[in-house]
Design an enzyme around this catalytic site. Structure first.
Site, PDB file in Angstrom:
ATOM      1  N   ASP A   1      17.321  -8.291  53.004  1.00 17.46           N
ATOM      2  CA  ASP A   1      18.048  -8.838  54.141  1.00 17.46           C
ATOM      3  C   ASP A   1      17.639  -8.020  55.370  1.00 17.46           C
ATOM      4  O   ASP A   1      17.006  -6.962  55.242  1.00 17.46           O
ATOM      5  CB  ASP A   1      19.550  -8.715  53.857  1.00 17.46           C
ATOM      6  CG  ASP A   1      20.414  -9.181  55.006  1.00 17.46           C
ATOM      7  OD1 ASP A   1      20.084 -10.204  55.621  1.00 17.46           O
ATOM      8  OD2 ASP A   1      21.420  -8.511  55.287  1.00 17.46           O
TER       9      ASP A   1
ATOM     10  N   ASP B   1      19.791  -7.792  58.906  1.00 15.60           N
ATOM     11  CA  ASP B   1      20.904  -7.168  59.609  1.00 15.60           C
ATOM     12  C   ASP B   1      21.724  -6.283  58.674  1.00 15.60           C
ATOM     13  O   ASP B   1      22.126  -6.712  57.586  1.00 15.60           O
ATOM     14  CB  ASP B   1      21.821  -8.234  60.204  1.00 15.60           C
ATOM     15  CG  ASP B   1      21.130  -9.042  61.298  1.00 15.60           C
ATOM     16  OD1 ASP B   1      19.959  -8.768  61.601  1.00 15.60           O
ATOM     17  OD2 ASP B   1      21.772  -9.963  61.835  1.00 15.60           O
TER      18      ASP B   1
END
Length: 236
Positions: A27, A29
């Protein structure tokens, strides 16, 4: 999850029985980078507090991700697209992120990111970090102004799984030879589909559902457990 395998400290066990992953997917963020990009964008709109509250609930699995994303993006209406350059200067890779990417490449693996954030930031970030593949959402811009809408498909939890599968297939890898790292509820299906899934400094409901956890904010702690020795040998 009644018990979890923690890989926080040196000497953590190897996560693959032999070799290393041929593909590492993370991922973006609050995983690959320290920030939540949509909150940085919302700063320019004066809606950061509102957006941060929605983000926290979505990442803990309390809100539908797609619906919450559209709600947050709507608050960006009227912001000029020059905001992307300003946000890029504020982005800070998570401690150990560069080392993890370099170790993957030295070990013959590919590195990819899949993000519920935005291509306008993720694409240049991926280029700067020598990331091989990326997927992210796109914001609609007209006359250099954000409209408050998203273009095309939303990168949901299901899309993250699709990307993992597609990239592995393009490399001729079985899912068993992949690793995924993420922190939010929308990462959980991807973490479960990968050969090894690691919850990184994750939200409480994510830690309940993912059995391998890294709770220290340093991605380099995952290098040895993943078998990314950095000796130049391609994973088997």
């Amino acid at each position: 999850m009644s018990s979890a395998l923690l890989i926080d400290e040196p000497g953590a066990p190897r996560l693959f029985r032999d070799g290393a992953p041929g593909l590492v997917v993370t991922d973006v963020d609050s995983t690959l980078i320290c920030q939540e990009v949509i909150e940085e964008l919302a700063e320019a709109a004066g809606t950061r507090r509102q957006v941060a509250q929605i983000t926290a609930r979505a990442m803990n699995g309390e809100l539908d991700f797609e619906q919450s994303l559209r709600q947050r993006v709507a608050t960006l209406k009227g912001v000029r697209d020059s905001v992307f350059a300003r946000v890029l200067t504020a982005i800070t890779p998570t401690r150990g992120a560069r080392e993890l990417i370099e170790a993957a490449h030295r070990s013959g693996a590919r590195f990819a990111v899949v993000s519920g954030g935005f291509e306008e930031v993720v694409a240049p970030l991926a280029a700067s970090l020598s990331i091989d593949f990326y997927a992210a959402n796109r914001l609609e811009v007209r006359d250099h102004v954000l409209t408050g809408r998203v273009l095309g498909r939303i990168v949901t939890a299901d899309v993250k799984v699709e990307c993992l599968r597609s990239w592995a297939s393009s490399l001729g890898l079985p899912l068993e030879r992949t690793a995924a790292i993420g922190d939010g509820a929308n990462d959980v299906p991807m973490l479960r589909q990968a050969g090894v899934g690691i919850a990184f400094c994750a939200k409480p409901r994510v830690r309940e559902r993912v059995g391998i956890q890294l709770n220290v904010p340093d991605l380099s702690r995952a290098i040895a457990p993943l078998g990314l020795s950095g000796d130049g040998q391609a994973p088997r």
